[in-house]
Design a protein around this motif. Structure first.
Motif, PDB file in Angstrom:
ATOM      1  N   PRO A   1      -8.921  -4.618  -6.792  1.00  0.00           N
ATOM      2  CA  PRO A   1      -9.744  -4.857  -7.979  1.00  0.00           C
ATOM      3  C   PRO A   1      -9.733  -3.399  -8.961  1.00  0.00           C
ATOM      4  O   PRO A   1      -9.596  -2.415  -8.284  1.00  0.00           O
ATOM      5  CB  PRO A   1     -11.092  -5.211  -7.527  1.00  0.00           C
ATOM      6  N   HIS A   2      -9.974  -3.666 -10.113  1.00  0.00           N
ATOM      7  CA  HIS A   2      -9.654  -2.326 -10.956  1.00  0.00           C
ATOM      8  C   HIS A   2     -10.681  -1.422 -10.735  1.00  0.00           C
ATOM      9  O   HIS A   2     -10.479  -0.088 -10.914  1.00  0.00           O
ATOM     10  CB  HIS A   2      -9.876  -2.811 -12.573  1.00  0.00           C
ATOM     11  N   PHE A   3     -12.160  -1.790 -10.350  1.00  0.00           N
ATOM     12  CA  PHE A   3     -13.073  -0.744 -10.193  1.00  0.00           C
ATOM     13  C   PHE A   3     -12.938  -0.089  -8.879  1.00  0.00           C
ATOM     14  O   PHE A   3     -13.231   1.137  -8.801  1.00  0.00           O
ATOM     15  CB  PHE A   3     -14.342  -1.475  -9.891  1.00  0.00           C
ATOM     16  N   ILE A   4     -11.814  -0.423  -8.082  1.00  0.00           N
ATOM     17  CA  ILE A   4     -11.536   0.241  -6.638  1.00  0.00           C
ATOM     18  C   ILE A   4     -10.580   1.168  -7.207  1.00  0.00           C
ATOM     19  O   ILE A   4     -10.351   2.425  -6.785  1.00  0.00           O
ATOM     20  CB  ILE A   4     -11.000  -0.735  -5.551  1.00  0.00           C
ATOM     21  N   LYS A   5      -9.521   0.471  -7.966  1.00  0.00           N
ATOM     22  CA  LYS A   5      -8.242   1.638  -8.640  1.00  0.00           C
ATOM     23  C   LYS A   5      -8.807   2.926  -9.354  1.00  0.00           C
ATOM     24  O   LYS A   5      -8.113   3.687  -9.298  1.00  0.00           O
ATOM     25  CB  LYS A   5      -7.241   0.689  -9.195  1.00  0.00           C
ATOM     26  N   ARG A   6      -9.928   2.699  -9.942  1.00  0.00           N
ATOM     27  CA  ARG A   6     -10.184   3.740 -10.785  1.00  0.00           C
ATOM     28  C   ARG A   6     -10.801   5.125 -10.019  1.00  0.00           C
ATOM     29  O   ARG A   6     -10.648   6.107 -10.448  1.00  0.00           O
ATOM     30  CB  ARG A   6     -11.437   3.443 -11.579  1.00  0.00           C
ATOM     31  N   SER A   7     -11.285   4.819  -8.596  1.00  0.00           N
ATOM     32  CA  SER A   7     -11.696   5.659  -8.103  1.00  0.00           C
ATOM     33  C   SER A   7     -10.598   6.299  -6.833  1.00  0.00           C
ATOM     34  O   SER A   7     -10.426   5.324  -6.005  1.00  0.00           O
ATOM     35  CB  SER A   7     -13.223   5.543  -7.250  1.00  0.00           C
ATOM     36  N   ARG A   8      -9.950   7.456  -6.855  1.00  0.00           N
ATOM     37  CA  ARG A   8      -8.974   7.821  -5.816  1.00  0.00           C
ATOM     38  C   ARG A   8      -9.516   7.604  -4.240  1.00  0.00           C
ATOM     39  O   ARG A   8      -8.803   6.915  -3.626  1.00  0.00           O
ATOM     40  CB  ARG A   8      -8.520   9.072  -5.964  1.00  0.00           C
TER      41      ARG A   8
ATOM     42  N   LEU B   1     -12.153   5.974  -3.112  1.00  0.00           N
ATOM     43  CA  LEU B   1     -12.163   4.352  -2.846  1.00  0.00           C
ATOM     44  C   LEU B   1     -10.990   3.753  -2.806  1.00  0.00           C
ATOM     45  O   LEU B   1     -11.010   2.825  -1.909  1.00  0.00           O
ATOM     46  CB  LEU B   1     -13.307   3.878  -4.105  1.00  0.00           C
ATOM     47  N   HIS B   2      -9.788   3.734  -3.592  1.00  0.00           N
ATOM     48  CA  HIS B   2      -8.746   3.249  -3.363  1.00  0.00           C
ATOM     49  C   HIS B   2      -8.161   3.562  -2.049  1.00  0.00           C
ATOM     50  O   HIS B   2      -7.548   2.733  -1.644  1.00  0.00           O
ATOM     51  CB  HIS B   2      -7.866   3.549  -4.605  1.00  0.00           C
ATOM     52  N   VAL B   3      -8.091   5.011  -1.835  1.00  0.00           N
ATOM     53  CA  VAL B   3      -7.412   5.348  -0.281  1.00  0.00           C
ATOM     54  C   VAL B   3      -8.218   4.545   0.802  1.00  0.00           C
ATOM     55  O   VAL B   3      -7.611   4.042   1.687  1.00  0.00           O
ATOM     56  CB  VAL B   3      -7.692   6.660  -0.380  1.00  0.00           C
ATOM     57  N   SER B   4      -9.480   4.495   0.603  1.00  0.00           N
ATOM     58  CA  SER B   4     -10.282   3.935   1.716  1.00  0.00           C
ATOM     59  C   SER B   4      -9.898   2.434   1.715  1.00  0.00           C
ATOM     60  O   SER B   4      -9.737   1.705   2.861  1.00  0.00           O
ATOM     61  CB  SER B   4     -11.939   3.949   1.480  1.00  0.00           C
ATOM     62  N   TRP B   5      -9.799   1.752   0.635  1.00  0.00           N
ATOM     63  CA  TRP B   5      -9.310   0.311   0.330  1.00  0.00           C
ATOM     64  C   TRP B   5      -7.955   0.027   1.327  1.00  0.00           C
ATOM     65  O   TRP B   5      -7.663  -0.903   1.841  1.00  0.00           O
ATOM     66  CB  TRP B   5      -9.226  -0.143  -1.088  1.00  0.00           C
ATOM     67  N   GLN B   6      -6.989   1.198   0.780  1.00  0.00           N
ATOM     68  CA  GLN B   6      -5.671   0.995   1.413  1.00  0.00           C
ATOM     69  C   GLN B   6      -5.737   1.067   2.906  1.00  0.00           C
ATOM     70  O   GLN B   6      -5.057   0.344   3.447  1.00  0.00           O
ATOM     71  CB  GLN B   6      -4.510   2.059   0.910  1.00  0.00           C
ATOM     72  N   VAL B   7      -6.504   1.985   3.449  1.00  0.00           N
ATOM     73  CA  VAL B   7      -6.641   2.139   4.803  1.00  0.00           C
ATOM     74  C   VAL B   7      -7.399   0.733   5.434  1.00  0.00           C
ATOM     75  O   VAL B   7      -6.858   0.423   6.797  1.00  0.00           O
ATOM     76  CB  VAL B   7      -7.661   3.400   5.324  1.00  0.00           C
ATOM     77  N   GLY B   8      -8.312   0.378   4.807  1.00  0.00           N
ATOM     78  CA  GLY B   8      -8.786  -0.938   5.417  1.00  0.00           C
ATOM     79  C   GLY B   8      -7.670  -2.074   5.350  1.00  0.00           C
ATOM     80  O   GLY B   8      -7.670  -2.699   6.567  1.00  0.00           O
ATOM     81  N   VAL B   9      -7.195  -2.229   4.272  1.00  0.00           N
ATOM     82  CA  VAL B   9      -6.031  -3.241   4.252  1.00  0.00           C
ATOM     83  C   VAL B   9      -4.778  -2.975   5.356  1.00  0.00           C
ATOM     84  O   VAL B   9      -4.482  -3.865   6.127  1.00  0.00           O
ATOM     85  CB  VAL B   9      -5.283  -3.400   2.876  1.00  0.00           C
TER      86      VAL B   9
END
Length: 143
Positions: free
Chosen positions: A28-35, A37-45
């Motif tokens: 989601p865009h709100f996750i991509k906006r914060s580096r 948060l995006h890295v955490s999202w990628q680690v989770g995925v």
């Protein structure tokens, strides 16, 4: 291969081919906006996809849909990683090509002939076994 020009709009085949999704993160865009948060999202995925792939690998020798689960894990990874998206595109292309080849009348005829020959050989071996040994099982079973 047909490469007719269509008024500068590309070839006829390019227009007939379905448009593929663009490569890259589908977070989601709100996750991509914060580096962070995006890295955490990628680690989770990655961790979730890894767990699913490992589960599929464990299912390969055990009863269960091992390959299906492995491809499910790859699909999870493909929501975030370009390399997984490319692997899935390649896999889909190869599976589609194999399905088209399998539907070719010559290939189907060959497969039917080979299957028939295999069944005839198995029936012949079973008949020889029954003729030679009768209905005795090869292991000793006390009744």
């Amino acid at each position: 291969m047909n490469t007719q020009s269509n008024g500068g709009l590309g070839t006829v085949e390019e227009e007939a081919a379905p448009a593929e999704k663009p490569l890259g993160s589908r977070a989601p865009h709100f996750i991509k906006r914060s580096r962070p948060l995006h890295v955490s999202w990628q680690v989770g995925v990655f961790v979730v996809g890894l767990a699913v792939v490992v589960g599929g690998v464990i299912m390969l020798p055990l009863p269960g849909p091992g390959w299906l689960v492995i491809f499910g894990g790859m699909a999870i990874w493909a929501t975030e990683f370009v390399w997984a998206q490319l692997v899935l595109r390649w896999t889909k292309r190869k599976v589609t090509e194999a399905a088209q080849r399998a539907l070719d009348p010559k290939v189907r005829r060959r497969n039917i002939i080979l299957t028939t020959i295999g069944v005839v050989i198995i029936v012949a071996l079973l008949a020889v076994y029954l003729w030679k040994f009768g209905m005795v099982l090869p292991w000793k079973v006390s009744e």
